[in-house]
Design an enzyme around this catalytic site. Structure first.
Site: not given
Ligand code: GLC
Length: 548
Positions: A209, A274
Site C-alpha cells: 500500500d 500500489e
Molecule cells: C491506499 C489504499 C486506500 C487507503 C490508503 C491509506 O491508497 O488503497 O484505500 O485509504 O492507501 O492506507
C-alpha cells in the site's frame, strides 16, 4: 514450448480478483463481510458450477484495526480483526483457496499504523521512549504551527500536535494513521518480520500500500504550491501543492528492494506495488516512466506495479490505444503488466463509462497480457451506489465533504441474488445495496446468456485455454482508426487478434486471414465468417488462429 515474455512467477494466473472483505459476504449476520463469508464463496470464484474462473485473489486488509480507514489503519499486523473472524479462519481460507489452486495475496500497509498500535502508544508516551524514533516527530515552529506545509491525502495538514509529548507527528493520511519512520532500520526489519510471518503461513504475495510515501525529504522542506492547480476543475485540495518533498524520496527503491529480496527467497510469491503516477511533479517524469522505475529499480523477477491508467483514460479508441501501446512497448522482457481498471478507491467502471462502453473496456482488460486485476462486482456489472448524507462511512468524504472524493459508492455489498440485501447478509449491510442488484446479481446472471458474468467467464476461460492471452507479444494490428482499436498477441503457438469498436457505428472490418476460433463481446462464440467481420456499436471481437 512457448517463449515466456513476462515475469516467471504466477505464470498460470489468468485472472486476479480483488476482494474488499467488508463487502463480499457476511456469514454471521452482523451486516459486515467476513473471512468465513469469503470461504463460502470460493466455489463461485473457481471450481464450482458456473464459477467465474479466476485463480488469484487479493484481500484488502483484514488485520486488527479500529477501522478509521477500514483496515488501512492497522493495530496488530499479526492478527485478524474480530469483525472479520480469527487467524484460524484465515488459515482455513488459505487452505481452502489453495485446495482450489487459487493464490491468495494479502494487503501490506507499511507506511503507517493505527494510532492504536502498541508501537505508536509507546512512541507517544515520551520523547525518550525506545519506539519514539519509529514514527516521525518534529517540534512546532516557534509560533506553534506545524513543522512544514505538507498536506494529508485526506485533507488538512499532515501533522497533528501531540499534547502528551509536545511535538507534532506526521501522518500522510488520517491523523489516526501515523507514518512509520522508514529511515529507521528497526522499522524496516519489523516490517520484514511481518511479511515472513505471513509468507511462512503460505500467502502467495503482498499488495503493498501507498509505497511512495515511504521515503521523504531528509530536510523536511516545504512543498511548493502547484502552479497548475485550478480548484474549479480539480476537487482534491491536496493537489494545491506539488508534492516534491513529502514523498518519493531518494531511498524509496532501496527500501522496496529489501522487501523483494525477502520475497525472492520464497517460491512463486510476488509483490504488487500500489503507486499512482504523479502528473504534477515534473521531476518524476511521464506516467510510464514512473511505472517503469518500479520494475527497473526494484526487482522485476518478483515485483511489479499496478498500472492504473485504465481508471483515468478518457473514452476513445485513440486514447486507449495510446495508453496500451505506449506501456506495452516500454516494457522490457520479464516485466509483467498488471492492468487495474477498478478498485476500492475509484469510481466503478460502469459508472465512469455507462454499460455498453464498460463492457468493451472489460473485454480490453481481459484480452491484455499479464495480470488483469478485477475489482469484485465489476464482473456482474455493479455500479457506484448513491450514499445519503446519513450513510457516509468513508473518512475521506467526512473530512473533505461534498466534492465527490468519498469512496463509499464503489464499496457497496456484493450482489449475490435478488433476495433481501442482495444475498450479502441477513442484516442491514454496513453500506446500502445498489438498486441495480435486482437485475444484476450472480444468481440471475449465471442463468442468463450474454450477461456481464458470462462475458467475464468466457474471456477468463479463453485466457486459460490460450496462453497467448496471458503472455503473448503485443503489437498494434492493422486498421486502427479513431473508432477502432485493433491489436494482436502472438506466441509460437497462436496468434490472437482483438478488434474493439469504440464507436456507436456499425463497422465492417476486413480480415487478412481465417481464424480457428472467434468470440464476440455481444454474441458469444462466433462461427468462422469469411473475410469480413461486421462489428455492432461497442462490440469487441477476438479471433484466434493456430500457427502450428
Ligand atoms: C491506499 C489504499 C486506500 C487507503 C490508503 C491509506 O491508497 O488503497 O484505500 O485509504 O492507501 O492506507
Amino acid at each position: 514450448m512457448v517463449q515466456w515474455l513476462y515475469m516467471e512467477r504466477w505464470t498460470q494466473v489468468n485472472g486476479f480478483y480483488q476482494i474488499y472483505p467488508r463487502s463480499f459476504r457476511d456469514s454471521n449476520g452482523d451486516g459486515t463481510g467476513d473471512l468465513k463469508g469469503i470461504i463460502e464463496k470460493l466455489d463461485y470464484l473457481k471450481g464450482g458450477e458456473h464459477s467465474l474462473g479466476i485463480d488469484a485473489v487479493w484481500l484488502s486488509p483484514f488485520y486488527a484495526s479500529p477501522m478509521a480507514d477500514f483496515g488501512y489503519d492497522i493495530k496488530d499486523y499479526y492478527d485478524v480483526d474480530p469483525i472479520f473472524g480469527t487467524l484460524e479462519d484465515f488459515k482455513q481460507l488459505l487452505y481452502q483457496a489453495h485446495a482450489r489452486d487459487i493464490k491468495v495475496m494479502i494487503d501490506l500497509v507499511p507506511n503507517h499504523t493505527s494510532d492504536e498500535h502498541s508501537w505508536f502508544k509507546e512512541a507517544r508516551s515520551s520523547k525518550v521512549n525506545e519506539k519514539r524514533n519509529w514514527y516521525v516527530w518534529r517540534d512546532p515552529k516557534p509560533n506553534g504551527d506545524p513543522p512544514n506545509n505538507w498536506l494529508s491525502v485526506f485533507g488538512g495538514s499532515a501533522w497533528t500536535f501531540d499534547e502528551i509529548s509536545g511535538q507534532y507527528y506526521l501522518h500522510s493520511f488520517l491523523s489516526k494513521q501515523p507514518d512509520l519512520n522508514w529511515s529507521n532500520e528497526e522499522v524496516r526489519l519489523a516490517m520484514r518480520e511481518v511479511m515472513a510471518f505471513w509468507l511462512d503461513m503460505g500467502v502467495d504475495g503482498f499488495r503493498v500500500d501507498a509505497v511512495r510515501w515511504l521515503s521523504k525529504d531528509e530536510q523536511f522542506r516545504d512543498n511548493p504550491s502547484n502552479p497548475e492547480y485550478d480548484p474549479k476543475i480539480d476537487t482534491d485540495p491536496a493537489h494545491a501543492q506539488t508534492q516534491l518533498y513529502n514523498r518519493f524520496g531518494k531511498e524509496l527503491f532501496s527500501y522496496l528492494k529489501e522487501l523483494t529480496t525477502l520475497v525472492e527467497w520464497y517460491k512463486d510469491r510476488i509483490i504488487v506495488f500500489e503507486d499512482y503516477p504523479d502528473d504534477h511533479n515534473k521531476r518524476l517524469g511521464t506516467r510510464n516512466y514512473q511505472y517503469l522505475q518500479f520494475y527497473k529499480q526494484v526487482d522485476s523477477k518478483v515485483a511489479l506495479p499496478f498500472n492504473f491508467d485504465g481508471m483515468f483514460t478518457a473514452w476513445g479508441a485513440d486514447n486507449f490505444r495510446r495508453f496500451i501501446t505506449s506501456f506495452q512497448e516500454s516494457l522490457e522482457p520479464g516485466y509483467a503488466p498488471a492492468y487495474c481498471f477498478g478498485n476500492h478507491d475509484q469510481s466503478r467502471l460502469i459508472s465512469r463509462f455507462g454499460e455498453e462502453r464498460a463492457r468493451l473496456v472489460s473485454m480490453l482488460q481481459l484480452t491484455l497480457p499479464g495480470l488483469p486485476v478485477i475489482y469484485y462486482g465489476d464482473e456482474i456489472g455493479m455500479e457506484d451506489v448513491t450514499i445519503a448524507p446519513g450513510e457516509i462511512q468513508d473518512a475521506f468524504e467526512l473530512q473533505v465533504p461534498g466534492r465527490g472524493l468519498g469512496r463509499d459508492p464503489q464499496r457497496s455489498p456484493m450482489q449475490w441474488s435478488d433476495e433481501l440485501h442482495a444475498g450479502f447478509s441477513t442484516h442491514t449491510p454496513w453500506l446500502p445495496v445498489s438498486s441495480c442488484s435486482v437485475a444484476r446479481n450472480v444468481a440471475t446472471e449465471q442463468e442468463t446468456p450474454q450477461s456481464w458474468l458470462s462475458l467475464y467467464q468466457s474471456l477468463l476461460a479463453l485466457r486459460r485455454k490460450y496462453a497467448v492471452l496471458r503472455h503473448g507479444r503485443y503489437s498494434e494490428g492493422k486498421g486502427n482508426t479513431d473508432k477502432l482499436f485493433v491489436f494482436k498477441l502472438e506466441d509460437t503457438l497462436n496468434r490472437c487478434d482483438v478488434i474493439l469498436n469504440f464507436s456507436d457505428d456499425q463497422i465492417d472490418y476486413r480480415l487478412d486471414r481465417n481464424y480457428d476460433y472467434g468470440y464476440s463481446s455481444l454474441k458469444g462464440e462466433m462461427a468462422p465468417q469469411g473475410q469480413t467481420c461486421t462489428l455492432s456499436s461497442y462490440e469487441g471481437i477476438l479471433l484466434v488462429k493456430s500457427l502450428s
